[in-house]
Design an enzyme around this catalytic site. Sequence first.
Site, short mmCIF file in Angstrom:
data_model
loop_
_atom_site.label_atom_id
_atom_site.label_comp_id
_atom_site.label_asym_id
_atom_site.label_seq_id
_atom_site.Cartn_x
_atom_site.Cartn_y
_atom_site.Cartn_z
N LEU A 165 0.91 -1.18 0.02
CA LEU A 165 0.09 -0.05 0.06
C LEU A 165 0.84 1.46 -0.10
O LEU A 165 0.52 2.39 -0.44
CB LEU A 165 -0.87 -0.02 1.39
CG LEU A 165 -1.82 -1.06 1.42
CD1 LEU A 165 -2.75 -1.13 2.62
CD2 LEU A 165 -2.84 -0.93 0.10
N GLY A 166 1.99 1.28 0.51
CA GLY A 166 2.82 2.47 0.85
C GLY A 166 4.11 1.97 1.53
O GLY A 166 4.36 0.95 1.94
N ALA A 167 5.00 2.84 1.27
CA ALA A 167 6.33 2.68 1.83
C ALA A 167 7.18 3.86 2.23
O ALA A 167 6.77 5.04 1.70
CB ALA A 167 7.60 2.03 1.00
N GLY A 207 10.23 5.75 5.62
CA GLY A 207 11.30 5.44 6.34
C GLY A 207 11.37 4.17 7.29
O GLY A 207 12.29 3.49 7.50
N PHE A 208 10.08 4.01 7.70
CA PHE A 208 9.86 2.97 8.57
C PHE A 208 9.85 1.69 8.13
O PHE A 208 10.24 0.58 8.63
CB PHE A 208 8.60 3.09 9.38
CG PHE A 208 8.41 4.14 10.38
CD1 PHE A 208 8.99 3.95 11.55
CD2 PHE A 208 7.82 5.64 10.12
CE1 PHE A 208 9.24 5.25 12.39
CE2 PHE A 208 7.95 6.53 11.00
CZ PHE A 208 8.51 6.39 12.38
N GLY A 209 9.32 1.42 6.73
CA GLY A 209 9.28 0.11 5.84
C GLY A 209 8.21 0.15 5.22
O GLY A 209 7.57 1.40 4.67
N VAL A 255 4.09 -0.86 4.14
CA VAL A 255 2.75 -1.44 4.38
C VAL A 255 1.95 -2.38 3.50
O VAL A 255 2.06 -2.05 2.14
CB VAL A 255 1.80 -0.17 4.81
CG1 VAL A 255 0.31 -0.40 5.36
CG2 VAL A 255 2.51 0.77 5.70
N LYS A 286 2.05 -3.15 8.58
CA LYS A 286 3.28 -2.46 8.61
C LYS A 286 4.50 -3.30 9.11
O LYS A 286 4.49 -3.77 10.28
CB LYS A 286 3.35 -0.79 9.31
CG LYS A 286 4.33 -0.19 9.19
CD LYS A 286 4.62 1.13 10.19
CE LYS A 286 3.41 2.12 9.97
NZ LYS A 286 3.42 3.16 10.75
N ASP A 344 3.43 14.56 13.97
CA ASP A 344 3.59 14.40 12.64
C ASP A 344 2.21 14.30 11.80
O ASP A 344 1.93 13.59 11.22
CB ASP A 344 4.21 13.01 12.21
CG ASP A 344 4.90 12.90 10.96
OD1 ASP A 344 5.08 14.00 10.26
OD2 ASP A 344 5.14 11.85 10.44
#
Length: 660
Positions: free
Chosen positions: A346-348, A350-352, A354, A368, A462
């Site tokens: 679904l998305g990416a 800095g954390f990793g 999803v 995630k 954030d």
Amino acid sequence: MAGAIQFLSLWMLASVQAISMVLAQDGNHFVHYDFRKADVYVDGMASTKDGRLKLTNSSKRATGHAFHRTPIAFVNSSFSFSTEFVFAIVPEERTSYGQGMAFVVFPSIVDLRYGAATSYLGIFNRGNDNKTENHILAVELDTNASSEALEESDNHVGIDVNSIVSVESKDASYFDDTVGMNRSLVLASKQRIRIWIEYDGENRLLNVTLAPLETTKPRLPLLSRSIDLSKIFKEQMFFGFAGSTGTIRSHQYILGWSLAIGGKAQSLDISQVMDLPRPPRNHLPLILAVASVVAFLIIAGGIAYLYQRNRYAEVFEQWELQYSPQRFSFRTLYKATKGFKENRVLGAGGFGKVYRGELLDGTGIAVKRVSHGAEQGMQEYVAEIATMGRLAHRNLVQLRGYCRRKGELLLVYEYMVNASLADRLFDGDNLSWSQRVHIVKGVSSCLHYLHEGWGKVVLHRDIKASNILLDENLNGKLGDFGLAIFHDRGATFEATRVVGTIGYMAPEVTAMGVANEATDVYAFGVLMLEVVCGRRPVEPERSPGQKILVEWVASCGRRGALLDSVDSKLAGNFEAEEAMLLLKLGMICSQIDPQKRPTMKDITEYLEQKKRIPHISFDTAAFGIPIVPIISDETVTAQGSALSFASFLYDTITVLFRGR
């Protein structure tokens, strides 16, 4: 003379072709009882010393292969074949069966030389698993009780195509024709078991049937799979077996084998099938050796366990015990996301990454997946679990649970079918005016709850359009609490590093590293302007006076044309009074002096028109214009690497504050 030589050459060529056809026909069907006499190639642990084909021995984490030495050509394009063999699996332990074995059809000898041990059964490895270029069919007899196994059972038969993950599998059993029902069968029972594998190329049907040695072939197969092997097989394929061991070992035998290409395999004569070898009489030396190894492993394992427990005990006690949201197994999440495939991303950031997934009950989830080496580390994610596990509001993304495995953390959220607010504003279907107002009010209510609905203040730090997710009714829900912090009411948090997203960070955050309710209010004010104007907070490709959203809206206000900043995609379909309210309120929240910004309680009441919004003069008010070095086409170092504006503008960044 020349004619005679030409005739002799043609005769020799025809003879060679005829001999090749005869040899090929002989190779297309065979029966083996004594494998010392069979044309079989063995490697690894496999051997045929006593006439039995033994795939594995007492070696740990090793493999064994045995296959017909020459490739077999299919007699027609249907790729039909039939095989019958007798196998036995003898585990070394009573309670654990170890790994399993498989009948394998593969195109090249090289393909199996790099097969890994343990769960990969000596066929695949991490690098080639689930690759269509493998051209491998396997029927696995799996006795693996490891948590790494993706099948639910440690006693199952499976059909594998190019991957160790079976396309179909069932618990081992056979159909008893006398009573008309299935009877369970233990693969690692130290008993001889007969198996039939038959592929009908015309009907594209693969059947797998098994039964105890003395039992005639059941009329119903255990597995029956519709599959087109013409898309998997090549014109010539090797036929054979593969087996492996892990830390738990078993001895795997093939005691008789019959195979035919394009027809029915000859039925095995069970009177010629060898018995299993007798166990040695004196077990004492082996017992002592095993006991010594086990004692060493227990001591080493105990030391390793204590080391790992001491290393992670504080983390475990702080969030896994105290907050304890639902814990998911890795197997559940693996299946829900179809193996974390790329088409599920679904998305990416800095954390990793999803991933989208579905649980067995059909519930949609977003997973995630974060490793210990992610940019912003595990500490922020512990904060996210702790925060989300304790908060409850209709406009907060629900954290359903988590999974922690092998140095990585997986957070499981409810799935938002309408993606994020940023996606809808800039990339997807346009939002109507009423939908935008509804989303703003929902997020305002959520932030009011975070700031004042708890014993302590929860700072999100954030707030941005990509962190506002939309459910099926387009309700805005605030997510991603990776930077969230708690602090006492009335206090100010002084950070040793600046975190947030460029364009949303208040001036005092970047200048002094402070964070409080007013810094969240500033970010929410920018978000309101973004929703009304349909523009990102910073757009470097625009002219100098329009690059920064706050600055541009202020200029519209100074010339008395505030409504000119409303999103042109709305085509005039908006409420002028509501638009003026949101624009003025967004600018009031964006003032450079934190003391002049309203609280989230005030903002919520303004939006609900329970209180009159204070007057603001665009000529005299001082607004907090974000400091964006990208305006002069510079680059900023974030997380240790120099990045261009386009690559990090709307992702969260971390910058050390004055070297602290």
